[in-house]
Design an enzyme around this catalytic site. Structure first.
Site, short mmCIF file in Angstrom:
data_model
loop_
_atom_site.label_atom_id
_atom_site.label_comp_id
_atom_site.label_asym_id
_atom_site.label_seq_id
_atom_site.Cartn_x
_atom_site.Cartn_y
_atom_site.Cartn_z
N GLY A 87 -43.89 -57.00 8.48
CA GLY A 87 -44.62 -56.35 7.37
C GLY A 87 -44.18 -56.98 6.05
O GLY A 87 -43.81 -58.15 6.00
N ARG A 88 -44.21 -56.16 5.00
CA ARG A 88 -43.92 -56.72 3.66
C ARG A 88 -42.53 -57.35 3.57
O ARG A 88 -42.37 -58.45 3.06
CB ARG A 88 -44.05 -55.59 2.62
CG ARG A 88 -45.47 -55.16 2.36
CD ARG A 88 -45.50 -54.03 1.36
NE ARG A 88 -44.99 -52.82 1.96
CZ ARG A 88 -45.74 -51.75 2.24
NH1 ARG A 88 -47.02 -51.74 1.94
NH2 ARG A 88 -45.20 -50.68 2.80
N ILE A 89 -41.51 -56.63 4.09
CA ILE A 89 -40.15 -57.15 3.94
C ILE A 89 -39.92 -58.32 4.91
O ILE A 89 -39.30 -59.33 4.56
CB ILE A 89 -39.11 -56.02 4.11
CG1 ILE A 89 -39.32 -54.97 3.00
CG2 ILE A 89 -37.69 -56.56 4.05
CD1 ILE A 89 -38.55 -53.67 3.17
N ARG A 91 -33.23 -49.41 9.38
CA ARG A 91 -32.68 -48.08 9.62
C ARG A 91 -31.63 -48.19 10.74
O ARG A 91 -31.85 -48.88 11.74
CB ARG A 91 -33.76 -47.10 10.05
CG ARG A 91 -34.67 -46.61 8.92
CD ARG A 91 -33.94 -45.71 7.92
NE ARG A 91 -34.80 -45.20 6.86
CZ ARG A 91 -35.02 -45.81 5.69
NH1 ARG A 91 -34.43 -46.97 5.40
NH2 ARG A 91 -35.83 -45.26 4.79
N GLU A 113 -25.14 -41.72 8.47
CA GLU A 113 -24.79 -42.14 7.10
C GLU A 113 -24.36 -40.92 6.28
O GLU A 113 -25.03 -39.90 6.36
CB GLU A 113 -25.97 -42.84 6.44
CG GLU A 113 -26.30 -44.13 7.16
CD GLU A 113 -27.47 -44.91 6.55
OE1 GLU A 113 -28.04 -44.44 5.54
OE2 GLU A 113 -27.81 -45.97 7.08
N HIS A 168 -25.98 -48.80 2.60
CA HIS A 168 -27.42 -48.57 2.44
C HIS A 168 -27.85 -48.76 0.98
O HIS A 168 -28.34 -47.83 0.33
CB HIS A 168 -27.80 -47.16 2.94
CG HIS A 168 -29.26 -47.04 3.30
ND1 HIS A 168 -29.72 -46.18 4.27
CD2 HIS A 168 -30.36 -47.68 2.83
CE1 HIS A 168 -31.03 -46.30 4.37
NE2 HIS A 168 -31.45 -47.20 3.50
C1 GLV Z 1 -34.58 -47.43 1.79
O1 GLV Z 1 -33.99 -47.51 2.83
C2 GLV Z 1 -35.97 -47.17 1.69
O2 GLV Z 1 -36.61 -46.79 2.70
O3 GLV Z 1 -36.51 -47.29 0.58
#
Ligand code: GLV
Length: 338
Positions: free
Chosen positions: A161-163, A243, A272, A291
């Site tokens: 996807g985007r990332i 995640r 977390e 995170h």
């Molecule tokens: C961070 O983990 C987000 O989902 O923006």
């Protein structure tokens, strides 16, 4: 914007960056949880009784217990791109709009995944410790703190996807071969960067860096498990800033401890905050962070503004720019809120 006398009420579960907070305070009657740590669930349940909107963070569990306590709640505006902490089907059923903050954090998050990748492959954190703790006793040695090349290696992007796309873009600058896996076609990453679509097992087998960029869902829980880790090269690294529960942490620990894989860069954990007795933290071949992948001043500030924009649009009767549950519009059609 909102022209009626009584402003809608909004509860905000943490102090947001000023840019967004100021917009919210101007347009709504807002109350902010003042502490650094998240509000306990019972506080959220108490605070939502009388509100029209809720601003949440990914560490707040927003589920039917919250919705049951909130008869007036119409929108949850989340400061994050991920929203696995929110029960979306329940929200939709009840006519509660849910929004997130995508896109603005894409490059910031990919930059951080890249930082983890570089740090673990070239042993940056170990090297820093080496110098600070007085272990640097010999000026130079050919075998001192050798790592692995990033340049020219193969990266396997899980979730394009985007990332994932932004990771591929960075990988081209390092002359890397790019493999990817996704459940939906992603022609743009193939066309733009020559990335090759493969099945998951092939990706794990052939990559020098496996980088995780999928959302957490039932289908992706422990997607990186003992079996998949066993497919990886002994010289390969796992990077996860998506995640924590996408990776079976126990299986990862075993693989790392037995040096069945070379290392890991982790910004996210199954629990977390992770505890200092997490065995992963005893391993030198792991680089960790709490995170913080989207934590740049610019991005967090823009995220807060998006949180505000989503709220403002909704109460003006417009579709919020980042609505994640569009089906909700059938349950509660858009309308200027009285
Ligand atoms: C961070 O983990 C987000 O989902 O923006």
């Amino acid at each position: 914007m909102v022209s009626y006398m009584a402003k809608p009420k909004v509860y905000i579960t943490r102090e947001l960056p000023e840019r967004g907070l100021n917009i919210i305070k101007k347009n709504f009657e807002a109350e902010v949880w003042p502490e650094y740590a998240p509000p306990p669930k019972k506080v959220i349940v108490e605070k939502v009784r009388n509100v029209d909107g809720l601003v949440s963070l990914l560490s707040d569990k927003i589920d039917s217990e919250v919705f049951n306590a909130a008869p007036r709640l119409k929108i949850v505006s989340q400061l994050a791109v991920g929203f696995d902490n929110i029960d979306i089907p329940e929200a939709t059923k009840r006519g509660i709009y849910v929004t997130n903050t995508p896109e603005v954090l894409t490059d910031t998050t990919a930059d951080f995944a890249w930082a983890l990748l570089m740090a673990v492959a070239r042993r940056v954190v170990e090297a820093d410790r080496y110098v600070r703790t007085g272990q640097w006793k010999v000026s130079w040695h050919p075998s001192m703190l050798q790592g692995r090349d990033v340049y020219g290696a193969t990266i396997g992007i899980v979730g394009a996807g985007r990332i994932g796309y932004a990771m591929a873009k960075r990988a081209t600058g390092f002359n890397m071969k790019i493999l990817f896996y996704d459940v939906i076609p992603r022609p743009e990453i193939e066309k733009d960067f020559g990335a090759k679509k493969v099945d998951l097992d092939t990706l794990f087998k052939e990559s020098d860096f496996v980088s995780i960029h999928v959302p957490l869902m039932k289908e992706t829980h422990h997607l990186v498990n003992k079996e998949r880790l066993a497919l990886m090269k002994k010289t390969a690294y796992l990077i996860n800033n998506a995640r924590g529960p996408v990776v079976d942490e126990k299986a990862l620990y075993e693989a790392l401890k037995e040096r069945r894989i070379a290392g890991a860069g982790l910004d996210v954990f199954e629990q977390e905050p992770t505890q200092v007795d997490n065995p992963l933290l005893k391993l030198d071949n792991v680089v960790v962070a709490p995170h913080i992948s989207s934590a740049s001043y610019e991005t967090r500030s823009r995220m807060s503004e998006m949180v505000a924009e989503n709220l403002v649009a909704f109460f003006e009767g417009k579709k919020p720019p980042n609505l994640v549950n569009p089906d909700v519009m059938k349950v509660r059609p858009l309308a200027k809120q009285p």
